[in-house]
Design an enzyme around this catalytic site. Structure first.
Site, PDB file in Angstrom:
ATOM      1  CG  PHE A   1      -0.311   0.533   2.394  1.00 20.26           C
ATOM      2  CD1 PHE A   1       0.141   1.738   2.870  1.00 20.26           C
ATOM      3  CD2 PHE A   1       0.118  -0.506   3.396  1.00 20.26           C
ATOM      4  CE1 PHE A   1       0.542   2.230   4.089  1.00 20.26           C
ATOM      5  CE2 PHE A   1       0.966  -0.339   4.643  1.00 20.26           C
ATOM      6  CZ  PHE A   1       1.016   1.263   4.876  1.00 20.26           C
TER       7      PHE A   1
ATOM      8  CE  LYS B   1      -3.166  -8.655  -4.329  1.00 25.77           C
ATOM      9  NZ  LYS B   1      -3.526  -7.845  -2.934  1.00 25.77           N
TER      10      LYS B   1
ATOM     11  CD  GLU C   1      -5.404  -6.331  -0.059  1.00 26.35           C
ATOM     12  OE1 GLU C   1      -4.682  -6.116  -0.411  1.00 26.35           O
ATOM     13  OE2 GLU C   1      -5.647  -7.203   1.107  1.00 26.35           O
TER      14      GLU C   1
ATOM     15  CB  SER D   1       4.551  -7.506   5.917  1.00 28.18           C
ATOM     16  OG  SER D   1       3.691  -8.541   5.343  1.00 28.18           O
TER      17      SER D   1
ATOM     18  CB  CYS E   1      10.553  -0.813   2.865  1.00 32.62           C
ATOM     19  SG  CYS E   1      11.223  -0.062   1.386  1.00 32.62           S
TER      20      CYS E   1
ATOM     21  CD  GLU F   1       8.225  -2.854   8.459  1.00 30.97           C
ATOM     22  OE1 GLU F   1       7.310  -3.830   8.458  1.00 30.97           O
ATOM     23  OE2 GLU F   1       8.707  -2.137   7.536  1.00 30.97           O
TER      24      GLU F   1
END
Ligand code: NAD
Length: 489
Positions: free
Chosen positions: A153, A177, A180, A230, A285, A380
């Site tokens: 995301f 993909k 979402e 992740s 990240c 994280e």
């Protein structure tokens, strides 16, 4: 933002057509104010299968074009990204919540990624050598076939463009993909690719969640999978995709350490550390998550607090985090650190933005006197939070950095070349910064971490990605009947 706020429903893009076939749907929300902005189809194996068939059909003609022909589409695509930069920026803002400047930088990076891809004919030059008199060996880079790209995301425009231009220019066809949570940017990219002249079926979008990812890993028609997200999911995807004998590179999460030495330039260091931990609301990240302060660095921490962090105003130059759950998770980490005995120097909990009360905002947070056993030192957090661990000397600081399971980035702030070199050599991370808080390599250099921040061989962008998206064909030929016959030919 008017034209953008009236979003259409999210559709799959298969064989050059947008479609939505009676899927169960989920809401897409804007983190800026918590409003519903669209709805997303939860696709399944049958949609992936349909996209694979379209990709396989398109592969035959797309892969038989020359590299120089294929890059023409991406010259056009690059121009369209530039032409539509304001709209693309606002779309990222709407679905992801970052500031205008951060979102625009993302599209600018996508443009740079295209510029690398269109330079491919200058980089991918096949090799040929006469290996014995009259006998020639040649190596050619060939595409792999139908490939897949699964994205997170936090960079709705840039991360898709980490893979689209390189994989397609090199002759593959793709099923993407998108996350979402932020599907709108990818849908717009599909439109721009079509407008740029990409033939139908070369690029396909299948929207949804876990089920689509599992179908991609399992489908026998897909040859390679790239994943960014992740570490928990990167492990699942890497194991599942390779168990069906696909090549896979899976980039995971991060816990980046910035080592600050007492001789560091105080102004530059304070502003770099704060910018690194707070940019994109800490949802990068490459964000600084732990500052390891070596010996006497209080004057730098004071500058971070008094000058830099105070400049950050949620809703203005500090964007929202992605969801209510993310806000809660980040706030729980801060509460836990407090319970564990750390000192909260600046507390971003209980942040609301007037007029955007439904939005998910966390203010910049600085936590001092963190110890290595605390969750804020190890896990994280993915929010605008930095944990400061104090170290006696550089050896201890490097040991703390080396103790992390992750290994995306690490940085050192110092004016001593010798000390910087020690961190460059000994840090256990794939990307190192020297007096730089977000050490993202720029093309043609490659992006990718170490340890649990990346699974698989090679990096995802730059020169290293060429090997991932291609396979070599080796041909040995002899046309001269007089050629010498020896043990090799
Ligand atoms: P995520 O792992 O939750 O989701 C990534 C993708 O995996 C999404 O498309 C999602 O639909 C899918 N997914 C989620 N759960 C799944 C499951 N159980 N099985 C199969 N698929 C599943 O990541 P996110 O929250 O979207 O993104 C944030 C994470 O991504 C952070 O950890 C961040 O560090 C990482 N990230 C890493 C890099 C890098 O270069 N290393 C870059 C960007 C983001």
């Amino acid at each position: 933002m008017d034209t953008i706020t009236k979003q259409r429903e999210v559709k799959n893009f298969i064989d050059g057509k947008f479609e939505r076939n009676g899927h169960v749907s989920m809401d897409v929300m804007s983190p800026i104010d918590g409003s519903i902005i669209s709805s997303l189809p939860l696709s399944d194996y049958s949609d992936v299968d349909k996209a694979v068939k379209a990709s396989q059909k398109a592969f035959t003609s797309w892969s038989s074009k020359t590299l120089k022909e294929r890059v023409q589409v991406f010259f056009n695509y690059r121009t369209l990204l530039e032409k539509n930069i304001d709209e693309l920026t606002k779309l990222i803002q709407l679905e992801n919540g970052k500031t205008y400047g951060e979102a625009k930088a993302e599209v600018e990076k996508s443009i740079e990624l295209c510029e690398f891809a269109v330079s491919m004919p200058q980089i991918v030059v096949n090799e040929v050598q006469e290996v014995s008199k009259g006998v020639e060996c040649r190596t050619e880079s060939r595409p792999i076939g139908v490939v897949a790209s699964i994205t997170p995301f936090n960079f709705p425009n840039m991360v898709p463009n980490w893979t689209i231009p390189n994989a397609l220019v090199l002759g593959n066809t793709m099923i993407m993909k998108p996350s979402e949570i932020v599907p709108l940017s990818s849908m717009r990219l599909a439109e721009l690719l079509k407008e740029a002249g990409l033939p139908d079926g070369v690029f396909n979008l299948v929207n949804g969640g876990k089920e689509v990812v599992e179908a991609i890993c399992d489908h026998p028609g897909i040859k390679a999978v790239s994943f960014v997200g992740s570490t928990k999911v990167a492990k699942i995807v890497y194991k599942r995709a390779t168990s069906t004998l696909k090549r896979c590179v899976a980039l995971g999460g991060a816990k980046n350490h910035l080592i600050v030495l007492p001789d560091a330039n105080p102004e530059m260091t304070a502003s770099n550390v704060v910018a690194s931990m707070s940019g994109c609301a800490g949802q990068r990240c490459m964000a600084a998550s732990v500052m390891v302060g070596v010996d006497k660095v209080q004057h730098i921490i004071d500058k971070m607090m008094l000058i830099e962090a105070k400049k950050l105003i949620p809703g203005e130059n500090l964007g929202s985090v992605i969801s209510a759950e993310a806000k809660k998770r980040i706030e729980n980490y801060i509460a836990q650190a407090e319970k564990d005995g750390a000192k909260i120097l600046l507390d971003g909990r209980k942040t609301t933005v007037p007029g955007k009360e439904g939005g998910y905002y966390v203010g910049a947070t600085i936590i001092d006197h963190v110890t290595i056993d605390m969750s804020v030192a190890r896990e994280e957090i993915f929010g605008p939070v930095i944990s400061i661990i104090r170290a006696k000397n550089l050896d201890e600081a490097i040991e703390i950095e080396n103790g992390s399971n992750y290994g995306n980035a690490a940085a050192v702030f110092t004016q001593s070349g010798g000390l910087a070199k020690q961190v460059m050599e000994r840090a256990s991370a794939g990307m190192i910064g020297v007096n730089i808080g977000v050490p993202v390599p720029r093309e043609p250099f490659s992006f990718g971490g170490w340890n649990e921040s990346k699974f698989g061989v090679g990096d995802i962008t730059g020169r290293s990605s060429i090997e991932f998206w291609t396979q070599n064909k080796k041909t040995t030929s002899k046309w001269n009947p007089q050629a010498q016959i020896n043990w090799m030919s």
